[in-house]
Design an enzyme around this catalytic site. Structure first.
Site, mmCIF file in Angstrom:
data_model
loop_
_atom_site.group_PDB
_atom_site.id
_atom_site.type_symbol
_atom_site.label_atom_id
_atom_site.label_comp_id
_atom_site.label_asym_id
_atom_site.label_seq_id
_atom_site.Cartn_x
_atom_site.Cartn_y
_atom_site.Cartn_z
ATOM 1 N N SER A 1 -4.569 2.885 4.391
ATOM 2 C CA SER A 1 -4.723 2.088 3.115
ATOM 3 C C SER A 1 -4.846 0.385 3.408
ATOM 4 O O SER A 1 -5.677 -0.188 3.071
ATOM 5 C CB SER A 1 -3.910 2.548 2.050
ATOM 6 O OG SER A 1 -4.284 1.938 0.977
ATOM 7 N N ARG B 1 5.955 5.363 1.168
ATOM 8 C CA ARG B 1 4.914 6.155 1.282
ATOM 9 C C ARG B 1 5.056 6.647 2.925
ATOM 10 O O ARG B 1 5.255 5.728 3.768
ATOM 11 C CB ARG B 1 3.666 5.478 1.041
ATOM 12 C CG ARG B 1 2.124 6.486 1.288
ATOM 13 C CD ARG B 1 1.063 5.704 0.644
ATOM 14 N NE ARG B 1 -0.003 6.388 0.594
ATOM 15 C CZ ARG B 1 -1.225 5.766 0.421
ATOM 16 N NH1 ARG B 1 -1.233 4.502 0.158
ATOM 17 N NH2 ARG B 1 -2.369 6.543 0.238
ATOM 18 N N THR C 1 -2.475 8.616 -14.366
ATOM 19 C CA THR C 1 -3.276 9.523 -13.369
ATOM 20 C C THR C 1 -4.134 8.491 -12.565
ATOM 21 O O THR C 1 -4.396 7.486 -12.993
ATOM 22 C CB THR C 1 -4.337 10.256 -14.185
ATOM 23 O OG1 THR C 1 -5.131 9.695 -15.004
ATOM 24 C CG2 THR C 1 -3.392 11.117 -15.171
ATOM 25 N N HIS D 1 7.294 -7.333 -2.034
ATOM 26 C CA HIS D 1 7.258 -6.530 -0.716
ATOM 27 C C HIS D 1 7.958 -7.268 0.340
ATOM 28 O O HIS D 1 7.821 -6.840 1.246
ATOM 29 C CB HIS D 1 5.647 -6.734 -0.481
ATOM 30 C CG HIS D 1 4.550 -6.012 -1.305
ATOM 31 N ND1 HIS D 1 4.913 -4.838 -1.781
ATOM 32 C CD2 HIS D 1 3.213 -6.376 -1.562
ATOM 33 C CE1 HIS D 1 3.703 -4.424 -2.287
ATOM 34 N NE2 HIS D 1 2.902 -5.447 -2.205
ATOM 35 N N ARG E 1 -8.504 3.046 -3.821
ATOM 36 C CA ARG E 1 -9.526 3.883 -3.006
ATOM 37 C C ARG E 1 -9.734 5.370 -3.022
ATOM 38 O O ARG E 1 -10.531 5.937 -3.836
ATOM 39 C CB ARG E 1 -9.079 3.439 -1.777
ATOM 40 C CG ARG E 1 -10.587 3.647 -0.653
ATOM 41 C CD ARG E 1 -10.066 3.003 0.734
ATOM 42 N NE ARG E 1 -9.080 3.646 1.281
ATOM 43 C CZ ARG E 1 -9.121 4.703 1.974
ATOM 44 N NH1 ARG E 1 -10.279 5.411 2.335
ATOM 45 N NH2 ARG E 1 -7.921 5.434 2.643
ATOM 46 N N LYS F 1 0.855 -1.438 -0.267
ATOM 47 C CA LYS F 1 0.269 -0.033 0.201
ATOM 48 C C LYS F 1 0.879 1.297 -0.155
ATOM 49 O O LYS F 1 0.390 2.136 0.662
ATOM 50 C CB LYS F 1 -0.960 0.110 1.083
ATOM 51 C CG LYS F 1 -1.738 -1.082 1.416
ATOM 52 C CD LYS F 1 -2.340 -1.716 0.239
ATOM 53 C CE LYS F 1 -3.387 -0.673 -0.585
ATOM 54 N NZ LYS F 1 -3.799 -1.266 -1.841
ATOM 55 N N SER F 2 1.805 1.061 -0.945
ATOM 56 C CA SER F 2 2.907 2.294 -0.577
ATOM 57 C C SER F 2 3.053 3.046 -2.086
ATOM 58 O O SER F 2 3.629 3.825 -2.449
ATOM 59 C CB SER F 2 4.285 1.839 -0.390
ATOM 60 O OG SER F 2 4.450 1.574 0.929
ATOM 61 N N GLY F 3 2.339 2.545 -2.968
ATOM 62 C CA GLY F 3 2.286 3.041 -4.410
ATOM 63 C C GLY F 3 2.837 2.201 -5.472
ATOM 64 O O GLY F 3 3.283 2.578 -6.586
ATOM 65 N N THR F 4 3.054 0.984 -5.024
ATOM 66 C CA THR F 4 3.587 -0.040 -6.017
ATOM 67 C C THR F 4 2.787 -0.192 -7.506
ATOM 68 O O THR F 4 3.671 -0.094 -8.454
ATOM 69 C CB THR F 4 3.401 -1.392 -5.469
ATOM 70 O OG1 THR F 4 3.610 -1.271 -4.000
ATOM 71 C CG2 THR F 4 4.448 -2.580 -5.700
#
Length: 318
Positions: free
Chosen positions: A161, A153, A251, A131, A279, A79-82
């Site tokens: 998240s 993140r 985006t 991960h 989300r 949940k860090s922008g992977t």
């Protein structure tokens, strides 16, 4: 990893959860049976994993997996922008032919090495993803030839998240409430273990590796400049038209609605009726969840656990 024509037997320690407590028992099952079982937590090297997402056999096999140094590795805590970086990097590697990859599902462009059923040679991938913490990645990745992109993140948004992700995921324990999940997160009693240990270990070894460190917050502030930085790291030159096309395809709105990136059709074990894989995609949502006392407590833990590490995170973007 299970070989062809045989059934591998896995024996490992399973964590059985109950409100406010847990115990450890031993059980055995084969891989074919595991695919039909409800989720089970097990531990390896003191870190929790979840079957059938992971298997002990695969994690043990990965220690000696000979990674191709010409295939970059994306590393992150969950949940860090992977997925954002998977999308970005795979489009960069397309050498301007974005149409050739944009409709290919992300997990096939950049598969997770520790997810069942990862098998080298079975998937045509440009990148690999993990991960795993530094100690558990294949030893072949720990050299200066391998290009590693580490995605970080701010931990307050990570825990929020991750909390919502657990609420929608059939193979992860549903949290009692946010307060309980926050405590488990700080103690490292979640899959992939401690966020603090993960980022400290990778960052402390960065000078031994060929590693680019990027943050979710930097991508939020200026995605274009991060794309240019990642392209340079991957030795790719982007013309203006290609750069703008990659920006458009990275985006949040595009990735949330695109079938190749939003995992709606792919994640059968995710309850899309109560939540979305993508989300909100913002910085600062932690403020909608943390109580004042929780925030102060978290800050004190952060200062203790991250002392001496020259990392600064943005917790809000105006």
């Amino acid at each position: 990893m299970r070989g062809r024509g045989r059934t591998a037997i896995l024996s490992y320690r399973r964590r059985v959860w109950a409100p406010g407590e847990h115990q450890v028992v031993t059980f055995t099952m084969d891989n074919d049976e595991a695919s039909n079982q409800p989720f089970e937590y097990f531990e390896l090297n003191g870190i929790s994993f979840a079957s059938p997402l992971h298997s002990l056999e695969l994690l043990e096999w990965l220690k000696d997996f000979e990674m191709d140094p010409d295939i970059p590795l994306i590393v992150s805590y969950p949940k860090s922008g992977t997925n954002w970086v998977q999308q970005m990097a795979s489009l960069i590697l397309a050498n301007g032919n974005i149409d050739s990859v944009k409709d290919k599902i992300l997990k096939h462009r950049a598969p997770w090495i520790e997810f069942v059923p990862f098998k080298p040679g079975y998937t045509d991938y440009q990148l690999l993803t993990t991960h795993l913490n530094y100690q558990m990645v294949p030893s072949s990745a720990k050299n200066r030839r391998m290009k590693i992109i580490y995605v970080a993140r701010n931990p307050k948004d990570v825990v929020v998240s991750f909390y919502h992700y657990h609420n929608c995921h059939h193979y992860l324990k549903t949290p009692k409430d946010f307060s309980d999940f926050l405590e488990q997160f700080i103690e490292g009693n979640v899959i992939y273990g401690s966020w603090f240990d993960h980022i400290r270990d990778w960052y402390n070894h960065k000078d031994e590796l060929n590693m680019l460190f990027v943050t979710y917050e930097d991508m939020q502030k200026d995605i274009r400049s991060v794309i240019v930085k990642v392209a340079s790291f991957l030795n790719k030159m982007l013309d203006g038209k290609t750069l703008e096309s990659i920006v458009d395809h990275c985006t949040f709105a595009y990735m949330k609605t695109n079938a190749a990136t939003n995992y709606r059709a792919e994640l059968k074990h995710f309850n899309h009726d109560i939540g979305h894989f993508f989300r909100k995609g913002i910085v600062g949502d932690w403020k909608n969840h943390f109580l004042v006392a929780q925030n102060e407590w978290f800050d004190s833990i952060y200062q203790e656990r991250m002392a001496g590490l020259p990392l600064k995170f943005d917790y809000d973007l105006k």
